[in-house]
Each structure stands twice: as structure tokens, then as C-alpha cells.
Design a protein around this motif. Structure first.
Motif, PDB file in Angstrom:
ATOM      1  N   GLU A   1       0.819  -1.216   0.000  1.00 31.39           N
ATOM      2  CA  GLU A   1       0.000   0.000   0.000  1.00 31.39           C
ATOM      3  C   GLU A   1       0.851   1.264   0.000  1.00 31.39           C
ATOM      4  O   GLU A   1       0.320   2.366   0.159  1.00 31.39           O
TER       5      GLU A   1
ATOM      6  N   PHE B   1       3.191   4.370  -1.367  1.00 33.91           N
ATOM      7  CA  PHE B   1       3.322   5.135  -2.618  1.00 33.91           C
ATOM      8  C   PHE B   1       4.663   5.864  -2.687  1.00 33.91           C
ATOM      9  O   PHE B   1       4.938   6.512  -3.698  1.00 33.91           O
TER      10      PHE B   1
ATOM     11  N   TYR C   1      11.742  14.805   3.171  1.00 38.59           N
ATOM     12  CA  TYR C   1      10.403  15.062   2.638  1.00 38.59           C
ATOM     13  C   TYR C   1      10.329  14.630   1.180  1.00 38.59           C
ATOM     14  O   TYR C   1       9.414  13.914   0.785  1.00 38.59           O
TER      15      TYR C   1
ATOM     16  N   HIS D   1       7.439   9.234  -6.083  1.00 39.76           N
ATOM     17  CA  HIS D   1       6.190   8.477  -5.918  1.00 39.76           C
ATOM     18  C   HIS D   1       6.182   7.276  -6.856  1.00 39.76           C
ATOM     19  O   HIS D   1       6.633   7.374  -7.989  1.00 39.76           O
TER      20      HIS D   1
ATOM     21  N   TRP E   1      -4.785  -1.880  -4.815  1.00 44.74           N
ATOM     22  CA  TRP E   1      -5.863  -2.514  -5.586  1.00 44.74           C
ATOM     23  C   TRP E   1      -5.351  -3.657  -6.470  1.00 44.74           C
ATOM     24  O   TRP E   1      -6.138  -4.303  -7.135  1.00 44.74           O
TER      25      TRP E   1
ATOM     26  N   ARG F   1       1.989  -2.342   4.874  1.00 45.73           N
ATOM     27  CA  ARG F   1       2.559  -1.070   5.354  1.00 45.73           C
ATOM     28  C   ARG F   1       3.804  -1.341   6.184  1.00 45.73           C
ATOM     29  O   ARG F   1       3.912  -2.392   6.829  1.00 45.73           O
TER      30      ARG F   1
ATOM     31  N   GLU G   1     -10.065  10.802  -2.413  1.00 42.08           N
ATOM     32  CA  GLU G   1     -10.566  10.162  -3.631  1.00 42.08           C
ATOM     33  C   GLU G   1     -11.817  10.915  -4.077  1.00 42.08           C
ATOM     34  O   GLU G   1     -12.491  11.572  -3.285  1.00 42.08           O
TER      35      GLU G   1
ATOM     36  N   ASN H   1     -10.952   1.166  -1.235  1.00 41.43           N
ATOM     37  CA  ASN H   1     -10.450  -0.213  -1.182  1.00 41.43           C
ATOM     38  C   ASN H   1     -10.918  -0.965   0.058  1.00 41.43           C
ATOM     39  O   ASN H   1     -10.412  -2.043   0.379  1.00 41.43           O
TER      40      ASN H   1
ATOM     41  N   ASP I   1      -9.245   0.217   4.877  1.00 36.87           N
ATOM     42  CA  ASP I   1      -8.762   1.169   3.886  1.00 36.87           C
ATOM     43  C   ASP I   1      -7.260   1.392   4.136  1.00 36.87           C
ATOM     44  O   ASP I   1      -6.611   0.558   4.773  1.00 36.87           O
ATOM     45  N   TYR I   2      -6.693   2.473   3.646  1.00 37.47           N
ATOM     46  CA  TYR I   2      -5.232   2.597   3.645  1.00 37.47           C
ATOM     47  C   TYR I   2      -4.771   3.925   4.247  1.00 37.47           C
ATOM     48  O   TYR I   2      -5.576   4.837   4.461  1.00 37.47           O
ATOM     49  N   TRP I   3      -3.486   4.023   4.516  1.00 35.35           N
ATOM     50  CA  TRP I   3      -2.853   5.218   5.087  1.00 35.35           C
ATOM     51  C   TRP I   3      -2.899   6.372   4.102  1.00 35.35           C
ATOM     52  O   TRP I   3      -2.500   6.213   2.941  1.00 35.35           O
ATOM     53  N   THR I   4      -3.384   7.531   4.558  1.00 37.32           N
ATOM     54  CA  THR I   4      -3.453   8.709   3.688  1.00 37.32           C
ATOM     55  C   THR I   4      -2.770   9.914   4.322  1.00 37.32           C
ATOM     56  O   THR I   4      -2.963  11.044   3.871  1.00 37.32           O
TER      57      THR I   4
ATOM     58  N   ASP J   1       1.517  14.684   0.721  1.00 34.51           N
ATOM     59  CA  ASP J   1       1.364  14.578  -0.732  1.00 34.51           C
ATOM     60  C   ASP J   1       0.685  13.271  -1.133  1.00 34.51           C
ATOM     61  O   ASP J   1       0.931  12.736  -2.213  1.00 34.51           O
ATOM     62  N   ASN J   2      -0.186  12.787  -0.248  1.00 30.34           N
ATOM     63  CA  ASN J   2      -0.912  11.545  -0.551  1.00 30.34           C
ATOM     64  C   ASN J   2      -1.625  11.661  -1.896  1.00 30.34           C
ATOM     65  O   ASN J   2      -2.395  12.592  -2.117  1.00 30.34           O
ATOM     66  N   PRO J   3      -1.420  10.717  -2.803  1.00 30.82           N
ATOM     67  CA  PRO J   3      -2.012  10.851  -4.137  1.00 30.82           C
ATOM     68  C   PRO J   3      -3.535  10.734  -4.105  1.00 30.82           C
ATOM     69  O   PRO J   3      -4.066   9.797  -3.501  1.00 30.82           O
TER      70      PRO J   3
ATOM     71  N   VAL K   1      -7.014   9.774  -5.673  1.00 28.72           N
ATOM     72  CA  VAL K   1      -7.488   8.791  -6.649  1.00 28.72           C
ATOM     73  C   VAL K   1      -8.805   9.279  -7.217  1.00 28.72           C
ATOM     74  O   VAL K   1      -9.759   9.500  -6.470  1.00 28.72           O
TER      75      VAL K   1
ATOM     76  N   TRP L   1     -11.908   8.441  -9.783  1.00 27.72           N
ATOM     77  CA  TRP L   1     -12.577   7.346 -10.478  1.00 27.72           C
ATOM     78  C   TRP L   1     -13.522   7.897 -11.528  1.00 27.72           C
ATOM     79  O   TRP L   1     -14.190   8.901 -11.322  1.00 27.72           O
TER      80      TRP L   1
END
Lengths: 363, 363, 363, 363
Positions: A55, A57, A128, A132, A138, A150, B177, B250, B270-273, B277-279, B281, B283
């Protein structure tokens, strides 16, 4: 000799992000971390393998770097912005630590970074900027039965836990749980930046040494699947301790030893600690459920063995002996004791719970 | 008409903390939330039941309050310190919102609190002071097969999602997201303070209304156990949608309807956010795996039904109709379409994936 | 002295059906089996408690009967028809065994039954007539996180395993797996009527004694939940060994000790053995993964402690010592050895795999 | 026209053993069964692929055979001894069926075999001789997150279920569960040789056709993992129905459609049925929890679509229409009804439970 609190504010740390690990046989280590554990290769060459969890990035959570001595080269934390690196420099300079900053980073995929030898002797990194990569959350076609999703935490061995905790609190960490005794000795403490039980823990013992690095799975059966696979590969001797349920953290766990003896924990399902007044949980060192909620014995190697850490020149740090009593000594062996229920006799564990070194009671 | 960004800084929100919910039959609701779902009663009297999840240490995550109209009375967030309440007051006053502050709190167990009717018409609460109660994480003797361990998020229905998102970003939330189409319409967005996929989401539709409140379990089998129990109790008609795997987030999910029709999600993994700079998503609204990763149809009621919300006097807020196209209309029915693979024909779903209202294709 | 094969055909046994167990403190045992493990009470009075698993439809799988000495009073098997009881009588009479038949049964809920003291000294029962009760398979409202769904098997301690196996084969059982060494000693054997790995096993040791009775769960997390609950109740010292994965049987397991020290296994996921030519799996006694696939040490009490069994008058059977070498002696301790890989040195286990009694290596 | 009971005894069948399946695109089918589902290739050539599940020790559980028409070529059962083949021949000859025996077998890896076109029109095979291969139960290095461990059952479509059941009982099968209505119509019946809920089921409909073949996993998360992987591969449209919990059988299930539209069920955790007096469970056809314990709608394709079966010359059998009312018609649509609670109105399902074809109630 306590560590002074700097007047400079600490860098704002987001989370533990990666471990830079020296291994002596890169192929053997790659086999363990990639083919057995299923970590994902972001990049590799003849000198190093850059691995991430499913998971993740950012570029990597673990670097395996070929070297002459198996050791931890850096415990790396991500900070909230590029400016935090200046704060890291100022913070550690004020502490009189050796500080190195490299705009191009210390590892591939990471940019501007600060490395220090911290007051406890550990090589800490802050960064920092990072490349990415695809978050494979998924990509269930790539997941294995023991999917590691993780990086969860580090665990460090240090002789004086309260001294280490005060320094880490200055660095912005908060204690979530610890192990103490009635005499006031602290045996270990868990500390967090992200809102889990820890980003790192301080375990009392001869140090500075790396106790372990931990990766998280989603479910308990994922951890069991890793054990089953190790059995199928006739590598069950990589399993050092567990699987089991921790008392501390309430997580389900497993400890493995990699080909160099570095310890890796697989971990799942601790709890939210992000409230500012999150209650600290203190465990009695004699409580036989503190380390394993089911009272299963902790194998002595888990208490005594750990990996060296390197200074910024790549040389192993000298190890300082713990002077406080050790957790192993006070809980097992001729003079130690553990109980299941506080009201029980000191000597109340049934034979199957006494552990390997309950010498006075054997045979 | 967009919402102006206040010059006053927003309060520092830690997490979504509890929902204040009006129910018309307190005994029936208690049976559902306590006897079926296993939430823990912190306190109850003839007028209200205060419930928490098993890993919670604050007084409650859900208040069931007897009233004439089933509705959401407040979405409550915990802030980082008592001082943040002043910031909340200033922030919302500048927005021209009605603001009420009560030193003694609006619900039992909570102290000094601020409630506002926010610019979208939702009753939002902010508090820091709260009574601590036992965290039952280790009390496995109290856990059930479907153990709910945390409040995870809210989900709100609002007509204009981009407008709502801009306001929420001013309030300090970050989008993780969203669902859009090629024409630039946004159908829903997920936003977080804590480092999960969301503390709340904005779902496009007639609003303001409460779409659902979500509780987390540790593992997927816990969610299945809730379904199995509802079957055993001959209450399977409480299951509205799922269980399934979300594309967005997810997470593994289940939607239930309580005795008043309030929707409750059960959610896990779900996942770490939490990285800055978490991407994000995004849809495609026509992607048939966005709402259910397995392409299973979303039942129409899930799109169209939701709970009223109250103003600060306890009266239901008027509902404003969505003017943008609806997600249901563009994805199912005579003019809508969904695909499993982007390269497929617009009409490529096999019969079993077309959903309840694929009217042009029935029989 | 081998046991002759009777000319009379054996009764057609369907499966192991229940254990009749004498306990010294009925309330304490009820607490363990009902309140902790969640077995279902079919009937109880001041003298006995009749328990069944959640998917059972016959009256009981376990009888707890108050008595002066903790012991197994009968290992009861269900036969295919009432007529099989005549065959059981003839079969055991020919063997010279004491045989008792009671039209009204030996335990409540069971009708016409035959009890024998078999050639190994064990009290065996055969019955067909039995009261049907509700199968609670669909009653998920009654299931607990550690739900026990079936009685799986017995395990018996006997000095001469090959002698016991030949007799059991005469009785119609088939061996599925066993543990041997290169010298031809057999340490244990697993035998089945129903198409699982076993209805009973013969474990080499001083006997006749009951080693354990085993109940099945559906999934591995159910077993973990039992451990977690025992921790929460501060009864973790009931956990003797595990949880782990067996090599033999491939099942996931846990061993508990009840208030009298009777051993109970919780067990899940062995494999189909019902084909007539099902391949027998033979394990090397020195294979460290035979008893635990992960190589975790077997606690010595597991090898040495077991429950007495009663004769048909209710008196404890005298115990005959094993004369063959013991599995514990040949695998751990000064003269024994275990390996993870057959090609390894005899002494190749890392420290953490050597077990409690690897005396030559301690400290 | 009922099928007479032969005077010859039926062969002693051990279990359903393999399905011989004709596929039109061998590469596409191999991709589905091997690369997606993880069945193990025992042997393959340009014409056929022989597959087995992970705990199987006989040569195959599924043959994929290239051919012009997608169809089932044989439902193969293993019998208890070579002599049972003579009984099979006599049994079916007396029924007037076409019977073929081949000493060299009909499929690779299988020896002396009997194939018949049975009175219902299905191609049935009986064999004892079979090549043994490695049982991969312990080979966890080969297991995937959705590991299929056993062939569980077949499911056949036939117009007259009671007629089919009587014949199957003559063949030695026992009914474990069925679906009926108050008027005495039987809609489906489940029958077993091995002590699970079924080796095959008879589903009322136009037949003879193959409804599905089912493979078992150990745990529910294995089934979820298959769905997740199909999503990742953008093949979620292979998911026809589920995952869900069956009422009938109490198993957790998933239905997939292979590249030819053949239906495959993934199935786990039904219950022991091996006692001679195992209680038969009869479900009301109007009970909305019979097919899915959570009341989720059955997609119409699941009722109406099925695969042709072949005669012994490889030609598709003609299909005879069902004359009794269909389960779909009496439970959904304008004239059908389903209930969650028997005491509810006929029309009591909430909108989200009404299913795709509740035409009178839409919009």
C-alpha cells in the motif's frame, strides 16, 4: 546524564518511513524479503535492493544494501514539508550531534535529506522529497497470502529507557504504552507520531542496537500464512517467536530472523492513539500477559539478540551495557517471576508457562 | 454561489467523533445497535442511549435520542485543544453561520462545545472536553463475532459536491478520492482529517441529508458475521447493500438500515493517507468497479434514500435538489452506462451485472 | 503380546460421538466449557452437564460428570444401525473383554449402548439410539467468536503403538498418518472412520490414558479468539501449547487444560481422507516440523501429562509404562535431536527452536 | 414417467471426483482456471488440460477439453473398489441405459471406467483406478490467497426433481436438504455420498444441463480474495452472484462464469451429514433466505442459464422443458413473492431486497 531539551523546535515528523539495512549476502536477503515475504522491488542493482509494501506510494520502506557487517544504517522518518529539514538540522546541532545533509539524498528515490547520529547513538534520517511509485493496494493479482501492506514501526534497544523517552518526547513523540515495575524501573516504552501505538519503541538493553523493523498485514490469517509458507520452504527456523497476541499494543504478531539475523516483526491490528489525551497504558513487568497476551513464553534470544547500528561513516556504534535490571532477569530464571493474575503467588505459573530458562523448576 | 474562504483559521480537527441521531422508537433502535450490532452502552435513560465502539475511550460515538422525526441532530468532531473552540466560533461567524456554544455541552459526557449550522446546512459540532471511559480493546470476553471497534466516518448528501469540497478544504480537510466524469461533473468526494480515506464524504444528491455513519471492524469475517446474525434473527431485510469491496477506499463494506431507515456502514481495511502529498485517486463515474470492486450493482435505494438533518432548534432542514446529473442516472437505466474495461462497448456488462433498473434490457 | 484378530466382524462405526468425562468441580468445569468455550448445554442437573457443539444434532458431545477422580469414563462412538451393537458385543467377547450392554443407555439422551474395557484398557462405548436436538448451525445469534462447531477426535495414550494400531484396524479404523524413526519405532498413529485425519489417535506413552479430546472451529481466527478471551479473563494459563499449525494432519491447533487438567484441543482444517487408497503420511520423529509445522517447541507437559481412564466400575485403570523410547527423549534433551532440514547437522536448530529442555545448551 | 428401481445393487460411490468439461478456447479457459483460480496443472497438451485442487491426490478434478460446443462431457464419481464397476454396469443395463466401459479409461490418469447416459440424460462416469499425484496440502509456497483445496460438488438441472431424487436414492445417494412449497412442488434437492451437504444437487429447470461445479476453500476470506483478484484483473464481470451465505447448506459461496459461460461455484463451510439419521432440512420456496441467508436477490441468469451435457458420442443432449412452476416465477416477478419472516405480508420485502425482476414494483 540526561539529554538537554533544545530550544529549537523539533521537525514535524509524519511517520516512520523506511529502514536502511546492511546485509552481508544480498541474494539471500532478497530471497527472504522478496520471494518469501513478498515485498515489492521498486529498484535493484548489484549493490542494493529497494523494497516497498503493497500500500506504499513512496519509493521504498526498506533498503537492503550489501556490506561487510550486518547492521542498521538509518532509521528514516518522513517530515511534513521540505522546511522541516532546517528544523531537524537546528534541533540536532543544538544537541551537539553530528549532522549531515545531502540535497541528493542518501538513498535512491529520496531527495534532500538530513542524517544525524542522535544522542542515543542511533542513525536517524529525516526527509520530505521522495519519488512516488504505484500504490499497489488494488493490485490483488500481486497480493500473496501473507501480503505486507505497510511499514508499521521500528524498535530500538537502548540502555536507559527513561532517558531515551525524554529525548523522543522533545523530538515530538508521545508515549502510548510502557512496561514498568513497582520500584520505578522502566523496561520499555512505545512512542508514536502517526496515530498507531508506535512509530518506534525503546526496549531496555545493551545499545544502541536495532531490535526489529515491523511490517503490517490486514488480517491475522496473513501472518499465519507466512508461517505456513516458511514451513513449506523448510525455513521454519526463521520463526523466532510467535505468532501471538501482544498485551502491549493489542496487536497480533510474529517475529522472524532474516539471513543476517536481523529481526522482522509482522504485525496487525493495534488501535487509534491520535487523540491528544490518549490514555497511556502501563504494564507491570511481572504481568505474564504483557508481552504475550496468552502468556506464552518469550524466547531468551528475543531479549538478548539485536543488530548493530552504524555511525554516519558506516562504522558500527559501540554498545553500552544496560545497568538497570533486565526484563528477562526479573521475569524468568531463578530470581525472576511472572504471574497470570496479580493475586496469585509469585510462583504460580503452571509448568507449561514457565519458559525456557525457569531453571530452578526444570525436571 | 460559492462559499467564501474565511480569513479566520479553521479549528484543528482531530477526527470525526460521534453522531447525534434522533430515532422514533428508542427501544427498537437500542435493540438494533446494542443487541444486534454489539455497540457498548456507556449510559442510558428514558430519553437517550449513549453508545461507543470497543476500542473507544471517549464517552460515546453515537447518541440515540428519542424524537418525533428520525434525523441527524449533529455530526461531532473532536478538536485538538480547548482553544480550538474559539477558532471554530470565529471561523463560522465569519461565514455568517448560526453558532451556538455551550460550556456544559450538548450531550452527556461532553463538555464545552460549539454547534453550528454550516454553509451546506449540516449541524456540525466541535468539542475537546469529554469524559474518558474504559477502552475495551483487551476485553475479548465482551467482543462478539461482528465486533465494532471504531467510528470510522460520516457520509453526507449535498447537491453541489465541488462547492462542498471547497468549504471542507477551508475547514482543513483534504480530498483523498473522488468520482468524476469526462465532462467535469463531480459525483462524490472523500475527505479526511485523520489519516484514513475519510472522516466524511460528500455524496451528490438532494441535501443536506445524512447518507450514513460508518463503524470499523478488524477483519472481513466480522462483517460477514453481522450478516449471518441478521439472517439468524430473521432481520436480513436490514441489509441494504453488500457485503462487498469498495473501489473507492479499497475497503470491505456492508450497508444496513436501522429501524428508522438511518443507514449504517460497516467498514474495514482502507489505507494510510496521512502523508502531505498523498495521491488523490479519481474514479470515472462509468467505471463499474468504482462503488463495488466486484462490479455488483448498487441498489437504487442506496442512491436515493437518506436521513434528514436538523437545524440548531431541532427542526428538519429543507432539502435542496441536486441540479447536476445524478450518478444513478448516468450509470444505470435507459441512458446511463457502466463498463468493466474502459475499452469495452458502452453496453458491455453481462446481464448479471446490469442492476435492478437497467430497464431497456429487462426480459 | 499382540491382540488376536477376532473372527467376528467389527461394528460399523460412523464417527467419534462423545466423551464421558469425570470432573471434580462441576461448577468450575461448566464455567470453562460453557462460559469460556461456548459449548451448548442440552441438559444439566446437580450431577452432570450435557454439552454439544453448534452443528451437532445428537444429544451431546461431552458429558461433564461430577466424581471423586478426574478421569475419562468413556470414549463413545456412534454406529451405523442398532444391529451393530450385537456385532460390538460379539467382537469384544471374542477378545475376552468385559462387555456391558444397557438398553436404557449409560448417559442421558442415549439409548441402547454397549460399553467395553477394550484390550488396551480403554472404556469404549458404542451406540446408535440417541435423542435428536436442534442443530444450531444457522443460529448465528448464538455463535461466539470462538464457536466450536463439531467434535473432531479423541487422542489416547498407550505404551505400544503398533499393537494398538493392529487392534484398531481390526475394529475397522484406517491409519492416515504416523510418526516413526529409522529404527522402526512408531511414536504415534492417527486413525479414522469418518473421512478426516482421525476419529482417534494413539500416542505412545504410559497408558491407558486420555491425551485429549478435540473440537473443531470453522476458521483459524476462531481459535485465536479463544486465546484472546482467555487472556481477557486472566486465564491464559489454561493455554498449554499453541496456537500453531500441525505437521501431522495439517490442521491449525490449540491445546488447553481444563480445571481438572484434562486436555482439550481446538482444531481446524485438516483434509479429506475418505478414499480407500488414501496415501498414508509417515513423519520422521526427528523432523522438527512434524508436531508443529513452524518448528515451535512442544512443551514437555504435553508429552508427559494425561488423564486417567476408568474401568466399567468407575475405578481408574492402572497405567503401564512405555518401554519403547519416548518421543520427547529422542527429540529434545541431551541425547535427542530435531532438524528443520534433513540435510542439516543433528544439532542445527537455532537457539530459539530448541525448546524448554534442551539442557546441554542452556546458559 | 418414473424410473424403475433396479434389482441390481448400485455401485458403492465414494465421492464426486472430477468433471470432464468441453471448452471452445482452451487458452482462455486455462487462463481462467489456472492463472486466475490457481488450480494445479497435472498434465496438459494441445487438446486438454488436467487440473486438480491443492489437497487432491488423484490425477485430476477437472478436465478442460477443447471442442466445438461448450458442454459437460462427464460427471465422474470415484467408487470404493474395482469390483464396483461391474455393479455399475449391471445397475445401468437394468435401467436400459447406454453403458460403455473402457479398461484404459476415458481420460488420462484414470484406468478402467464405466460411462453411462443415465435415465435423466446425464453422462455419468464411475472409476476406481487412478494415478496418484502429490497432495499439495502442505505446499503453502504454492498456495494463493484464493486457494482451492477440494472439489466439493456438482449441480445438475433437470425438469422433474422428485423423479431425479428417487433415481439418485436408488443409486445410493441421500437427500440432505430441499426446497419445496406448500402445494408439494419440489424445486431443488441436495444429495450426498460423502458426509457433506452434497456430492450433487438437482435443480429444477429445463434439462439435462450442468448448473455448476464447485470447489472448496478453507476460509471465507479465500473467496473474497478471488473477487478482489478478478477486480484487479478487470474481470469482475466473471462474478455472477455472491459472495454470500447460502441458507441451504449454510455454506459461504460465490458463483463465477468461465469464458464459455460454464458456472463455477466457490464454496466453504457446510456441515457434517454422515450420520444415518441426519435430519433433512426442507426450505419454503418463498423464504427469502433459502438461497441467500442475507436475503440478497438471486440474479435471473443464475436460474435460467446452464451448460449443455453430452451423450456418449459427444453430441449435446436435447433439453426437456420443466413443466412444474419455476422457482424464479414463484418467488420474484409479478406473481411471485418472498418473505423474510413467515408472518409478514406476501409483499413485505423492502425495495432493496426485491431483486432485478420485481417488475410490478419498479420505479
Amino acid at each position: 546524564m540526561s539529554i538537554p531539551t533544545p530550544t529549537a523546535p523539533p521537525p514535524d515528523i509524519v511517520r516512520c518511513a523506511y529502514l536502511d539495512l546492511v546485509v552481508t549476502d544480498l541474494a539471500a536477503s532478497r530471497d527472504f524479503y522478496v520471494d518469501v515475504l513478498g515485498l515489492v522491488v521498486t529498484y535493484e542493482d548489484a549493490e542494493a535492493v529497494y523494497l516497498r509494501s503493497l500500500e506504499e506510494f513512496i519509493h521504498h520502506n526498506l533498503v537492503l544494501r550489501k556490506g561487510p557487517v550486518a547492521a542498521a544504517a538509518a532509521f528514516a522518518y518522513r517530515v511534513r514539508s521540505p522546511e522541516e529539514l532546517d528544523r531537524a538540522v537546528a534541533f540536532y546541532r543544538e544537541l551537539g550531534c553530528r549532522v549531515e545533509r545531502r540535497a541528493e539524498g542518501f538513498t535512491r528515490g529520496v531527495g534532500d535529506s538530513v542524517r544525524v547520529t542522535d544522542p542515543l547513538g542511533f542513525p536517524y534520517e529525516f526527509f520530505y522529497d521522495v519519488e512516488h511509485v504505484e500504490r499497489l493496494a488494488w493490485r490483488y493479482d500481486l497480493h500473496t497470502p501473507g501480503a505486507l501492506v505497510r511499514l508499521d514501526h521500528f524498535n530500538q534497544v537502548t540502555p536507559d529507557v527513561p532517558r531515551a523517552v525524554r529525548y523522543m518526547e522533545d523530538l515530538g513523540f508521545r508515549v502510548t504504552e510502557d512496561i514498568q515495575d513497582a520500584e520505578g524501573t522502566t523496561y520499555a516504552a512505545w512512542m508514536r507520531r502517526k496515530p498507531t501505538v508506535h512509530d518506534t519503541a525503546m526496549t531496555g538493553g545493551d545499545g544502541p542496537r536495532l531490535h526489529h523493523v515491523a511490517f503490517a498485514t490486514h488480517e491475522k490469517h496473513n501472518i499465519i500464512a507466512i508461517c505456513d509458507k516458511l514451513g513449506a520452504l523448510r525455513q521454519s527456523d526463521r520463526i523466532e517467536r510467535g505468532p501471538g497476541r501482544h498485551g502491549v499494543s493489542n496487536a497480533f504478531y510474529l517475529y522472524l530472523r532474516d539471513p543476517d539475523g536481523h529481526r522482522v516483526e509482522i504485525y496487525t491490528q493495534d488501535y487509534w492513539t491520535g487523540d491528544p489525551d490518549n490514555p497511556v497504558v502501563t504494564w507491570d513487568v511481572h504481568d505474564n500477559q504483557r508481552r504475550d497476551w496468552w502468556g506464552n513464553p518469550v524466547v531468551p534470544s528475543w531479549y538478548t539478540e539485536a543488530s548493530p547500528v552504524l555511525d554516519l561513516d558506516g562504522n558500527p556504534q559501540p554498545v553500552v551495557a544496560r545497568t538497570d535490571t533486565s526484563e528477562m532477569a526479573v521475569t524468568i530464571g531463578a530470581d525472576g517471576f511472572s504471574y497470570t493474575r496479580p493475586e496469585d503467588d509469585e510462583d504460580a505459573l503452571p509448568s507449561w508457562k514457565q519458559g525456557e530458562y525457569k531453571l530452578g523448576h526444570q525436571l
